[in-house]
Design a protein around this motif. Sequence first.
Motif, mmCIF file in Angstrom:
data_model
loop_
_atom_site.group_PDB
_atom_site.id
_atom_site.type_symbol
_atom_site.label_atom_id
_atom_site.label_comp_id
_atom_site.label_asym_id
_atom_site.label_seq_id
_atom_site.Cartn_x
_atom_site.Cartn_y
_atom_site.Cartn_z
ATOM 1 N N HIS A 193 50.756 35.560 61.944
ATOM 2 C CA HIS A 193 51.144 36.637 61.206
ATOM 3 C C HIS A 193 51.407 37.842 62.366
ATOM 4 C CE1 HIS A 193 52.147 39.659 57.685
ATOM 5 N NE2 HIS A 193 53.188 39.365 58.190
ATOM 6 N N ARG A 244 52.264 36.810 54.006
ATOM 7 C CA ARG A 244 52.653 35.321 54.262
ATOM 8 C C ARG A 244 51.612 34.437 53.609
ATOM 9 N NH1 ARG A 244 56.405 37.901 55.535
ATOM 10 N NH2 ARG A 244 57.431 38.490 57.390
ATOM 11 N N LEU A 266 53.065 28.842 58.930
ATOM 12 C CA LEU A 266 53.106 30.456 58.113
ATOM 13 C C LEU A 266 54.556 30.625 57.708
ATOM 14 C CD1 LEU A 266 50.823 32.646 57.773
ATOM 15 C CD2 LEU A 266 52.215 33.787 59.531
#
Length: 283
Positions: free
Chosen positions: A234, A188, A140
């Motif tokens: 996230h 993200r 990520l």
Amino acid sequence: MTWCLAQAADLPAIEEFLRRHLQSSMFPLANLRDFGLNGSEPRSLKVWMLGEPPRAVLAITNEGMLLPQCRDCTDAELEAVLKMLKSRPVIGVIGEAAQARRILQLAGWQNRPAILSRDEPAFSLELEQLIIPDLPGARLVPLSAIDRALAVHWRHSYHLESLGKDSDQAQHQAERDIDGYLSLDSHRALLLNNQPVCMTGFNAVLPDVVQIGGVYTPPELRRRGYARTAVALHLAETRAKGVSRAVLFAASDFAARAYIAVGFVRAGQFSVNLFKTEKEAAA
């Protein structure tokens, strides 16, 4: 008991009331935190409250988005506050489904042309229960780490697919959305073997709770676990910063299955109603 327009001194009581109904109050709570009460920003709120301390609130952004938290109101009480809005443009109604549908019916908006009018399952997750998928090669990164043009293209596709906007409208809104995401650092991208495959983010943020929004995977990359991995990573990132809960509403059964896979559980029904005529006054 009558409705009154809230002032700064009323904010603590309003926020306390909204937090008792957190699942369907993230938008008004986040807007109050980020844009304030009775301000000039498009997403700043005017809030009408019933009772002191309030037992119901009805918020509207300067843009005209109606955000109700009025589950215990009678029809007469809702009709009274709707009359107070008759001179204001209303571009949509977003909130807990039963409340939103009552407001649409009482205001005579149930047949008003809309680009989107649907009820969606709501979900909640205590982040200590988060399940993080094992996807080898996944990483990520901030949205700013991928090409902005790709992010805009994904968001443009989302507006075409999910909201039915025409291409020019979708492009304009996508540009605005991505610029906002980059400014807030709210979203993200998931990389798989260093290639971007998915986007995720938060559309409302409080110190202890986030609301997931803006998740998108291109059609040709779906059903491979990318969205659930992006969301979970996230949430793990924000959990490390002290956030303890996440909420969301799912646009499809496929999306719902992805959220359930990382630990989310059903938590009611949410309604999203976005009218076609953006500057039509409520009547």
